[in-house]
Design a protein around this motif. Structure first.
Motif, PDB file in Angstrom:
ATOM      1  N   GLU A 129       0.843  -1.203   0.000  1.00 33.57           N
ATOM      2  CA  GLU A 129       0.000   0.000   0.000  1.00 33.57           C
ATOM      3  C   GLU A 129       0.875   1.250   0.000  1.00 33.57           C
ATOM      4  O   GLU A 129       0.592   2.224  -0.709  1.00 33.57           O
ATOM      5  N   THR A 156       3.826   1.517  -1.161  1.00 29.57           N
ATOM      6  CA  THR A 156       4.405   1.638  -2.504  1.00 29.57           C
ATOM      7  C   THR A 156       3.400   2.246  -3.469  1.00 29.57           C
ATOM      8  O   THR A 156       3.731   3.109  -4.284  1.00 29.57           O
ATOM      9  N   ARG A 157       2.131   1.761  -3.346  1.00 27.81           N
ATOM     10  CA  ARG A 157       1.098   2.312  -4.248  1.00 27.81           C
ATOM     11  C   ARG A 157       0.960   3.819  -4.048  1.00 27.81           C
ATOM     12  O   ARG A 157       0.909   4.595  -5.007  1.00 27.81           O
ATOM     13  N   LEU A 216       1.564   6.783  -6.628  1.00 22.65           N
ATOM     14  CA  LEU A 216       0.521   7.765  -6.976  1.00 22.65           C
ATOM     15  C   LEU A 216       1.072   9.175  -6.793  1.00 22.65           C
ATOM     16  O   LEU A 216       0.827  10.068  -7.616  1.00 22.65           O
ATOM     17  N   ALA A 264       6.646  -1.987  -8.173  1.00 21.06           N
ATOM     18  CA  ALA A 264       5.444  -1.251  -8.565  1.00 21.06           C
ATOM     19  C   ALA A 264       4.364  -2.218  -9.065  1.00 21.06           C
ATOM     20  O   ALA A 264       3.176  -2.085  -8.718  1.00 21.06           O
ATOM     21  N   ALA A 311       2.865  -3.978  -6.238  1.00 17.00           N
ATOM     22  CA  ALA A 311       2.015  -3.112  -5.426  1.00 17.00           C
ATOM     23  C   ALA A 311       0.632  -2.947  -6.054  1.00 17.00           C
ATOM     24  O   ALA A 311      -0.392  -2.920  -5.350  1.00 17.00           O
ATOM     25  N   PHE A 312       0.557  -2.831  -7.347  1.00 13.51           N
ATOM     26  CA  PHE A 312      -0.734  -2.568  -8.006  1.00 13.51           C
ATOM     27  C   PHE A 312      -1.389  -3.831  -8.558  1.00 13.51           C
ATOM     28  O   PHE A 312      -2.517  -3.776  -9.042  1.00 13.51           O
ATOM     29  N   ARG A 322      -4.841  -4.706  -7.635  1.00 15.81           N
ATOM     30  CA  ARG A 322      -5.903  -3.818  -8.127  1.00 15.81           C
ATOM     31  C   ARG A 322      -6.079  -3.932  -9.635  1.00 15.81           C
ATOM     32  O   ARG A 322      -6.881  -3.221 -10.224  1.00 15.81           O
ATOM     33  N   ARG A 323      -5.337  -4.783 -10.223  1.00 18.39           N
ATOM     34  CA  ARG A 323      -5.365  -4.884 -11.674  1.00 18.39           C
ATOM     35  C   ARG A 323      -6.477  -5.825 -12.109  1.00 18.39           C
ATOM     36  O   ARG A 323      -6.721  -6.854 -11.466  1.00 18.39           O
ATOM     37  N   TRP A 329      -1.103  -0.790 -16.971  1.00 17.34           N
ATOM     38  CA  TRP A 329      -0.803  -0.283 -15.623  1.00 17.34           C
ATOM     39  C   TRP A 329      -1.254   1.178 -15.469  1.00 17.34           C
ATOM     40  O   TRP A 329      -1.661   1.598 -14.397  1.00 17.34           O
ATOM     41  N   VAL A 366      -3.447   2.650 -12.447  1.00 20.93           N
ATOM     42  CA  VAL A 366      -3.016   3.710 -11.546  1.00 20.93           C
ATOM     43  C   VAL A 366      -3.985   4.896 -11.601  1.00 20.93           C
ATOM     44  O   VAL A 366      -4.256   5.550 -10.585  1.00 20.93           O
ATOM     45  N   VAL A 412      -6.968   3.834  -9.529  1.00 26.20           N
ATOM     46  CA  VAL A 412      -6.679   3.882  -8.095  1.00 26.20           C
ATOM     47  C   VAL A 412      -6.584   5.340  -7.632  1.00 26.20           C
ATOM     48  O   VAL A 412      -7.050   5.696  -6.547  1.00 26.20           O
TER      49      VAL A 412
END
Lengths: 440, 961
Positions: free
Chosen positions: B230, B232-233, B237, B693, B696-697, B700-701, B707, B711, B714
């Motif tokens: 989180e 890292t996300r 961002l 990265a 981290a995502f 959520r993908r 990507w 992003v 998110v």
């Protein structure tokens, strides 16, 4: 339709190869884990041969106080078999009786442990359409006087059946399941007896084959055979083949050096001859004493040899060897030093002195009345009275036992065989002394 | 062994005492007291080891000497004892070598003395009356005595060894035992192993705690991993705020544009078209300039047709222009050469006229004379010959003249000298002039050959006269007559020479006339005007003619080449004139090519200049058309409906270009937007090249979603950058808390691991096992050693017992049988005590046993005799037995039984029975025993006829008085 299985026994996990280390070079590292490595090779054999199941006939652990590490090792190795869908049938022996033995890690579900209370019969792969039956019973205590085999009553429906028993196979030995080969062979419903307890591979052919695989790894010079397990093919009409699969990474040897040989006049000569003798290696496979088994290829090779040297004979160097108890220790350490770094490693466990003083050849004194009388008197020492006299005089350090394992760890086991060896040595001593006195 | 002969040469009372042809079984020697029986017994005892130095021995008169012949098996030996030396045994009749020891075998001196040679006194000695008990044992056990007696020592050795190791019981718990040390190490090792093993349960409990702590630590690791993702996300961002804003804006603006048209517009041609636009301007300006220049500077092309003619004939005009310079130079050079050739001709004609007035400068006169190298050589040779002959002629004439003058002088001088008295005539040497003459001839010949005969003649003459002059000067005037003779000789010589010269002169003149005729002939053949000319002039004239002929030849060649070149130039200018005549008047006259060449050459130059200007106009026009074509290609690529062509006015072309460039600017702006958008996307996507990265995502993908889309989606969860920052702070706080707890757990695990390691250290177990192993080796070694020695001790003791039983008991059995025969009342003999305290008891079948002390004297002596006989029977080899009145105390019945036993003994042993009792002498005879009887008296042996005789002698000696 038959089955193919691996028969092992006397793993003695928790014990180690008795290398008798000293202050010099360290013993070959392979010796530290040799017992465990042999068990791992056992499992590799089972996987490589894709056997139907594995039988272990007692003494998985060396001591009833089972160690965590040994427990974990077995769990991990049995788990490998479980992954290959290979069941394991285990009975416990006098070294790891069920009793109150602690279990630190539960063994995987593919392991069936025979109960100590009553004989159990399990079917392979299951009772619905059994391809084989295995019947066995574990020790409850260190000494088991019950003739368990009497209760082994599997069905007689033609399904190949294996009896699993940890026994000395001696009807007079009440401590280790008294039974004779004939007793076991009389159980006609059983097609093969997978035995444990004797620490040498042995096949006893009766109407039903009885077999001991010996330990996977010999731990001392008394277990000098290269250890392994038996690969058994059992058909409905009986045993088709029994192959011996070597698993031991360490080979035990006992080499004898006669100090009466020509050219031995000093300790340096003894050292030289010992080195020549122990480095004159041979391939144990070429001298494999089949004992009724075919030798198969095992999963690994001999990675080290542990050698005990026995000095025998009569010669002038005897006095030097016996004058100072440190002489043999120093000789052993020098040999270890000089042999250090060999590939594969060669380790001198100890040097045992069984030599005598330089004496005239006993054969030359054959007409001597005293010597002739003595030889006649001691040609056979099976007189019970005489043997009893000898047993009484050997000292309280000795414990008269039928099986070496019965003796305490702080006792010397006086078995019949051991007494014979002592008597032989005493006889030689007396002859040497008489001969020496006759010569002077 | 048996004695066949015994000679006591010097021993005690014996001197030369002889016993010959002794009976092999029984020899009875009778003699009174002090006759020498005991001395004989003593002498026989010396045989095994030689005569000893015991003072108790009877002395020798001189030196001990005993000589015997003994038989052993089938061999005989001479046995000698001398002094105290060792016995000497010599084989007789080829018997094998043997020593005294060989003859007596295992029987020691003591045994021989106590068993085989017995006196009554010794037989009667009873234990402990016998010397000592050991002796008795030795005597009884014989050769085995030593071994048996030392067996207890052997047993004691083993006992000592065992005691050293484990005392009496081999008890390792006894601290003074050697077994104790390794035993203690062994038990310590066992205790250490048991202790380590006993900690296994505690090990399990600690393992559980460790597993629990590790599980919690694993949970925290998982939570931290999530929080780390989180964090890292959020960091990403935050990092990508700017590119995400750019992305959103550019996407919006690009959505309004016709992206398809942008893609189709050939904006890559924009720069090219801009370049073409400038090029088009240059081309139009260049065309205008070229046109103006042509109009202003044209020379011969007055009309467009003329300009077209120039372009049509551009190649020809260019070729003429290229040749023009060369032609001009050729025309100039030919003009100069013409003048030079004309001058050369004049000079030649003048030379010819000078050479021969009749030839009037005509080239033909010279060219008419045949000129050749052969002719010239021939002429030269002839002239030289004439010259040489003339020279020789002159020389000869001069020489003749001088000779004549000299002769005249000499004759005059001779005439003067003739007036001097005869004895005073001058003597002239004759050999010297002759030598000079020879030298002069040789020199003249050599020079003549080398040069010419004339010169050779002159040289010879000069040498001759020089030599003669020298001779003449050397002539001594004395005596007077000699000079006269010399002068006469010289005159004679000169006259001879003169005559030779005259003959030579005639020859030369004849040859000269011939060669002059040849010269005239040659001149005539050559056409030379040789008349009146000296021979040398003829040759010079010929050479001059030959030179002029060469110059004429060169002149004619040069003129010919000139004319050829002139002809070529004329042709070229004629052709140029033909071409240019269309547009220009050149004034060309073929007959005066050099004079009219300039007009043609100028016309060529003008035409070339006009052609160049016309070409500039044409090139400018072509360039404009080319530029328009390229512009047209670009315009058509953009819009096929649009086009430009060369026919269009310049402004129309420029308008079309302007429209294209405006459109290009629009496209560029759109593309810039798209680039910005792509850059933003790249930055976002490149951020995801890092695995952290992506990890981290990744949660959520959705599928393979880009990507950037992930992003952006998110990011929508956070209204602005501030919201992201707040979220970052919250995550950091949670991570700190989890890491602190994890650190605590890590420490806890370390503690538990350390504790567990301490509890169940494999090294401890291994060390304990090693201690056990090492101690076991030593303990086992000592234990075995103890046991072996104890067993050996037991065996040895048993051996001792068995030997005693087997040897002594069998001996006693045989002794019992003899004793029973001797006594008739006793059943046998029993033995009591050990080897060192042995005693005997007489056993009765129907009564109590009796000890030695309880027996009568005779019975006790019979017992010992029985024991000895038994022992003798069981001893090998068979040796003689000597009894000295051993039966004195026996009654006749017992004595008879003794002889029965001795008779049986005599089968294997030679028995010597010494006695002073006549009744004992008779017993063997009465019992029918074969025996030999000897009487002994004062150290002398006498063989008697029979027992009765001997008995009689003894009885007589024994009688009173």
């Amino acid at each position: 339709m038959g089955v193919r299985f691996l028969h092992a026994a006397d793993l003695h996990l928790g014990s180690s190869v008795r290398t008798n280390p000293g202050s010099g070079p360290a013993p070959p590292s392979v010796c530290d884990r040799a017992v465990s490595t042999a068990v791992e090779r056992l499992v590799e054999c089972a996987l490589a041969e894709a056997v139907d199941f594995v039988i272990i006939a007692g003494d998985l652990y060396d001591d009833d106080a089972r160690s965590v590490r040994s427990n974990q090792l077995l769990e991990s190795q049995f788990a490998r078999l479980q992954a290959a869908d290979i069941p394991v049938y285990v009975c416990y022996g006098n070294h790891d009786p069920v009793g109150d033995a602690p279990v630190y890690v539960d063994l995987p579900d593919n392991v069936s442990e025979f109960d100590a209370a009553e004989p159990e019969t399990v079917a392979y792969p299951d009772a619905t359409v059994p391809e084989a039956r295995i019947v066995g019973q574990s020790y409850r205590d260190r000494h088991e006087s019950r003739s368990m085999y009497r209760q082994f009553t599997p069905p007689t429906d033609g399904v190949p059946t294996v009896g699993v028993l940890h026994t000395a196979l001696d009807p007079t030995m009440n401590r280790y399941v008294p039974a004779s080969p004939g007793d076991l062979a009389s159980k006609t419903a059983i097609d093969y007896w997978a035995l444990g307890h004797r620490h040498r591979r042995e096949r006893i052919d009766r109407a039903t084959p009885l077999a001991y695989p010996g330990p996977p790894q010999g731990r001392h010079v008394g277990e000098s055979e290269v250890g392994g397990a038996l690969l058994v093919t059992l058909e409905r009409d009986g045993v088709e083949s029994i192959e011996f699969l070597p698993t031991a990474p360490v080979r035990w040897e006992e080499r004898t050096v006669d100090i009466g040989s020509e050219g031995i006049a000093s300790v340096a000569d003894v050292e030289r001859v010992i080195r020549e003798t122990v480095t004159d290696r041979d391939d144990w496979r070429t001298e494999f004493d089949d004992a009724g088994f075919t030798l198969a290829d095992g999963p690994g090779s001999i990675e080290a040899t542990v050698c005990r040297v026995r000095l025998v004979g009569n010669g002038p160097v005897h006095d030097t060897l016996t004058d100072d108890a440190e002489t043999l220790v120093a000789l052993r350490d020098r040999l270890r030093q000089s042999l250090d770094g060999r590939t594969p490693p060669l380790w001198i466990e100890s040097i045992r002195d069984r030599t005598g003083p330089a004496v005239p050849p006993i054969a030359d004194l054959a007409d001597d009345r005293v010597i002739a009388t003595f030889r006649k008197m001691t040609d056979t020492v099976d007189d019970p009275e005489m043997r009893a006299t000898f047993r009484e005089c050997v000292g309280v350090a000795w414990s008269e036992v039928d099986d070496p394992e019965e003796a305490g760890a702080d006792e010397l086991a006086l078995t019949d065989d051991r007494l014979d060896a002592l008597v032989d040595r005493a006889r030689e001593r007396v002859l040497e002394e008489l001969a020496r006195r006759r010569a002077t | 062994m048996r004695f066949q002969r015994l000679h006591l040469d010097d021993f005690g009372c014996f001197r030369n005492a002889r016993l010959d042809d002794l009976h092999p079984n029984l020899v009875v020697i009778g003699g009174p007291q002090r006759a020498g029986k005991t001395t004989l017994l003593t002498a026989m005892r010396q045989f095994p080891g030689g005569i000893d130095r015991d003072d108790a021995l009877p002395p020798a008169t001189d030196r001990y000497r005993i000589d015997a012949t003994v038989a052993l098996e089938d061999h005989r030996y001479r046995y000698r004892l001398e002094g105290h030396a060792a016995p000497s045994v010599t084989p007789i009749d080829g018997a094998p070598e043997r020593t005294a020891a060989d003859l007596f075998g295992a029987v020691s001196e003591t045994q021989f003395r106590n068993l085989y040679t017995l006196s009554l006194d010794e037989l009667r000695k009873l234990p402990p009356g016998i010397d000592d008990s050991e002796d008795l044992a030795r005597v009884l056990l014989g050769g085995a005595y030593g071994d048996i007696a030392t067996i207890p020592e052997v047993a004691e050795t083993f006992d000592d060894r065992a005691d050293e190791i484990g005392l009496s019981r081999g008890d390792p718990t006894t601290s003074t035992s050697a077994l104790h040390e390794p035993y203690e190490r062994l038990t310590d090792g066992i205790a250490a192993r048991e202790e380590a093993t006993a900690q296994v349960a505690e090990h399990a409990r600690v393992s559980d705690q460790l597993a629990e702590a590790r599980e919690r630590r694993d949970d925290l690791d998982a939570t931290l991993a999530d929080l780390d993702l989180e964090r890292t996300r959020l960091n990403i961002l935050s990092e990508l705020t700017a590119p995400m804003a750019t992305l959103r804006e550019t996407e919006t603006r690009l959505a309004d544009g016709d992206l398809a048209a942008i893609e189709a517009f050939p904006d890559r041609q924009r720069e090219h078209l801009e370049h073409l636009n400038a090029t088009f301007d240059d081309a139009t300006e260049e065309l205008d300039t070229a046109t103006d220049a042509f109009e202003r500077e044209r020379r011969i092309a007055d009309t467009p047709d003329d300009r077209a003619w120039l372009l049509d004939n551009a190649d020809a005009i260019e070729a003429l222009s290229e040749a023009r310079q060369a032609w001009a130079q050729t025309a100039d050079r030919l003009g100069r050469q013409d003048e030079e050739l004309t001058e050369q001709r004049s000079e030649l004609e003048e030379t010819i006229a000078t050479l021969h007035p009749d030839w009037s400068g005509r080239f033909a006169e010279i060219e008419g004379i045949e000129i050749s190298a052969i002719d010239e050589a021939r002429l030269t040779q002839t002239v030289e010959t004439v010259d040489r002959l003339e020279s020789e002629r002159e020389s000869l004439e001069s020489s003749i003249e001088r000779a004549e003058a000299r002769i005249a002088d000499l004759e005059a001088e001779l005439a003067d000298m003739n007036e001097v008295p005869e004895p005073g005539e001058l003597s002239v040497p004759k050999r010297k002039p002759a030598g000079v003459g020879v030298v002069a001839i040789a020199v003249g010949a050599i020079v003549g050959l080398w040069s010419s005969p004339i010169v050779g003649g002159l040289a010879g003459t000069i040498v001759l006269f020089g030599g003669l002059a020298v001779i003449d000067l050397s002539v001594d005037a004395e005596p007077a007559l000699e000079p006269v003779r010399e002068l006469k000789g010289r005159v004679t010589s000169l006259e001879t020479d003169l005559e030779g010269d005259r003959e030579r002169l005639a020859t030369v003149e004849a040859r000269l006339a011939d060669h002059r005729a040849d010269l005239a002939t040659i001149s005539a053949e050559l056409g030379l005007p040789s008349e009146g000319m000296a021979p040398g002039d003829v040759e010079a004239f010929y050479r001059e003619v030959r030179s002029v002929a060469g110059r004429i030849r060169r002149y004619r060649n040069n003129r010919s080449r000139w004319e050829t070149e002139l002809s070529d130039l004329r042709g070229n200018l004629e052709a140029a004139n033909d071409l240019l005549a269309t547009v220009a008047d050149t004034g060309w006259d073929p007959d005066a090519p050099l004079a009219t060449s300039q007009g043609v050459l100028r016309a060529i130059e003008n035409a070339a200049a006009d052609l160049e200007a016309a070409r500039s106009i044409s090139a400018a026009r072509d360039r404009r058309e080319q530029v328009i074509a390229e512009i047209d290609e670009i315009v058509r690529e953009w819009n096929p409906d649009r086009s430009v062509s060369p026919g269009m006015a310049d402004r129309e072309v420029r308008a079309t270009i302007e429209v294209f460039l405006e459109r290009a600017e629009d496209v560029e702006r759109m593309r810039s937007l798209r680039t910005d958008r792509d850059a933003a996307l790249d930055r976002i996507e490149s951020r995801f090249e890092a695995s952290a990265a992506r990890e981290a995502f990744a949660p959520r993908r959705e599928g393979d979603e880009p990507w950037s889309a992930v992003v952006l989606r998110v990011a929508e969860e956070y209204p602005d950058a501030t919201a992201i920052e707040r979220a970052q702070e919250a995550v950091a706080d949670r991570i700190d808390a989890c890491e602190a707890e994890r650190e605590e757990l890590r420490e806890r695990c370390r503690e538990l691991e350390a504790k567990r390691e301490e509890l169940a250290s494999p090294a401890d177990l291994r060390e304990a096992q090693q201690q056990i192993d090492a101690a076991s080796v030593a303990f086992e070694r000592l234990g075995e050693e103890y046991a072996v020695n104890r067993i050996a001790e037991t065996m040895t003791e048993r051996l001792h017992t068995e030997l005693l039983e087997s040897i002594v008991d069998s001996l006693m059995d045989e002794a019992s049988a003899v004793f029973s025969r001797l006594t008739g009342t006793y059943e046998g003999i029993d033995i009591e005590g050990d080897l060192e305290t042995v005693t005997f008891r007489a056993r009765r079948a129907d009564g109590p046993d009796h000890g030695i002390g309880e027996l009568s004297r005779a019975t006790a002596e019979q017992l010992f005799l029985a024991v000895r006989v038994a022992k003798i029977r069981r001893t090998s080899p068979s040796l003689p037995v000597v009894l000295d009145d051993a039966t004195t105390n026996f009654d006749p019945a017992h004595a008879g039984r003794v002889f029965d036993v001795l008779g049986e003994l005599g089968a294997d042993h030679q028995v010597f029975f010494l006695t002073c009792h006549p009744n004992f002498v008779e017993i063997p005879a009465r019992r029918g025993m074969a025996a030999q009887y000897w009487a002994l008296e004062d150290g002398k042996f006498t063989e008697t006829v029979d027992a009765d005789a001997l008995a009689g002698q003894l009885a007589a000696e024994d009688a009173p008085g």
